[in-house]
Design a protein around this motif. Structure first.
Motif, PDB file in Angstrom:
ATOM      1  N   GLU A  27      -5.666   2.101 -16.270  1.00 28.49           N
ATOM      2  CA  GLU A  27      -4.345   2.159 -16.896  1.00 28.49           C
ATOM      3  C   GLU A  27      -3.555   0.874 -16.682  1.00 28.49           C
ATOM      4  OE1 GLU A  27      -2.359   5.603 -15.392  1.00 28.49           O
ATOM      5  OE2 GLU A  27      -3.543   6.983 -16.597  1.00 28.49           O
ATOM      6  N   SER A  28      -3.755   0.244 -15.526  1.00 30.48           N
ATOM      7  CA  SER A  28      -2.985  -0.957 -15.208  1.00 30.48           C
ATOM      8  C   SER A  28      -3.735  -2.244 -15.539  1.00 30.48           C
ATOM      9  CB  SER A  28      -2.584  -0.949 -13.731  1.00 30.48           C
ATOM     10  OG  SER A  28      -3.734  -0.992 -12.907  1.00 30.48           O
ATOM     11  N   GLY A  29      -4.948  -2.133 -16.095  1.00 29.59           N
ATOM     12  CA  GLY A  29      -5.713  -3.305 -16.486  1.00 29.59           C
ATOM     13  C   GLY A  29      -6.330  -4.059 -15.328  1.00 29.59           C
ATOM     14  N   GLN A  30      -6.505  -3.411 -14.189  1.00 29.75           N
ATOM     15  CA  GLN A  30      -7.091  -4.054 -13.017  1.00 29.75           C
ATOM     16  C   GLN A  30      -8.552  -3.650 -12.877  1.00 29.75           C
ATOM     17  OE1 GLN A  30      -4.733  -3.146  -9.581  1.00 29.75           O
ATOM     18  NE2 GLN A  30      -2.811  -3.667 -10.581  1.00 29.75           N
ATOM     19  N   ASP A  31      -9.296  -4.416 -12.067  1.00 27.80           N
ATOM     20  CA  ASP A  31     -10.700  -4.099 -11.825  1.00 27.80           C
ATOM     21  C   ASP A  31     -10.866  -2.907 -10.894  1.00 27.80           C
ATOM     22  OD1 ASP A  31     -11.650  -6.144 -13.442  1.00 27.80           O
ATOM     23  OD2 ASP A  31     -11.663  -7.584 -11.801  1.00 27.80           O
ATOM     24  N   GLY A  32     -10.033  -2.826  -9.888  1.00 23.69           N
ATOM     25  CA  GLY A  32     -10.125  -1.748  -8.916  1.00 23.69           C
ATOM     26  C   GLY A  32      -8.897  -1.713  -8.033  1.00 23.69           C
ATOM     27  N   ILE A  33      -8.674  -0.587  -7.413  1.00 17.77           N
ATOM     28  CA  ILE A  33      -7.527  -0.433  -6.530  1.00 17.77           C
ATOM     29  C   ILE A  33      -8.011   0.181  -5.225  1.00 17.77           C
ATOM     30  CG2 ILE A  33      -5.324   0.754  -6.185  1.00 17.77           C
ATOM     31  CD1 ILE A  33      -4.851   0.585  -9.153  1.00 17.77           C
ATOM     32  N   ALA A  34      -7.605  -0.414  -4.107  1.00 14.49           N
ATOM     33  CA  ALA A  34      -7.992   0.102  -2.792  1.00 14.49           C
ATOM     34  C   ALA A  34      -7.362   1.473  -2.571  1.00 14.49           C
ATOM     35  CB  ALA A  34      -7.535  -0.866  -1.707  1.00 14.49           C
ATOM     36  N   PRO A  35      -8.089   2.402  -1.956  1.00 10.89           N
ATOM     37  CA  PRO A  35      -7.548   3.743  -1.718  1.00 10.89           C
ATOM     38  C   PRO A  35      -6.203   3.742  -0.989  1.00 10.89           C
ATOM     39  CG  PRO A  35      -9.883   3.727  -1.262  1.00 10.89           C
ATOM     40  CD  PRO A  35      -9.483   2.294  -1.530  1.00 10.89           C
ATOM     41  N   ALA A  36      -5.995   2.810  -0.074  1.00  6.29           N
ATOM     42  CA  ALA A  36      -4.723   2.766   0.664  1.00  6.29           C
ATOM     43  C   ALA A  36      -3.542   2.504  -0.269  1.00  6.29           C
ATOM     44  CB  ALA A  36      -4.779   1.703   1.748  1.00  6.29           C
ATOM     45  N   LYS A  37      -3.787   1.801  -1.362  1.00  3.78           N
ATOM     46  CA  LYS A  37      -2.710   1.525  -2.313  1.00  3.78           C
ATOM     47  C   LYS A  37      -2.409   2.729  -3.201  1.00  3.78           C
ATOM     48  CE  LYS A  37      -2.877  -3.413  -2.434  1.00  3.78           C
ATOM     49  NZ  LYS A  37      -2.382  -4.519  -3.204  1.00  3.78           N
TER      50      LYS A  37
END
Length: 52
Positions: free
Chosen positions: A10-20
């Motif tokens: 949704e945000s156009g990123q490759d991945g997001i760390a679980p903590a975020k």
């Protein structure tokens, strides 16, 4: 983690760390929690409200 992949897409990123993921998930939960919202409006803690 499915939530991380969905939010990243949704945000156009490759991945997001679980903590975020924790802050937005917690914010969504608290926004949807009727007892929490009522306590916030009344200016009392959720613990005080649960005793009523």
């Amino acid at each position: 983690m499915d939530n991380g992949r969905l939010l990243a897409r949704e945000s156009g990123q490759d991945g997001i760390a679980p903590a975020k993921l924790i802050p937005p998930m917690l914010a969504r939960f608290m926004d949807g929690d009727r007892a929490f919202a009522k306590a916030r409006r009344l200016g009392v803690s959720a613990h005080e409200q649960s005793r009523e």
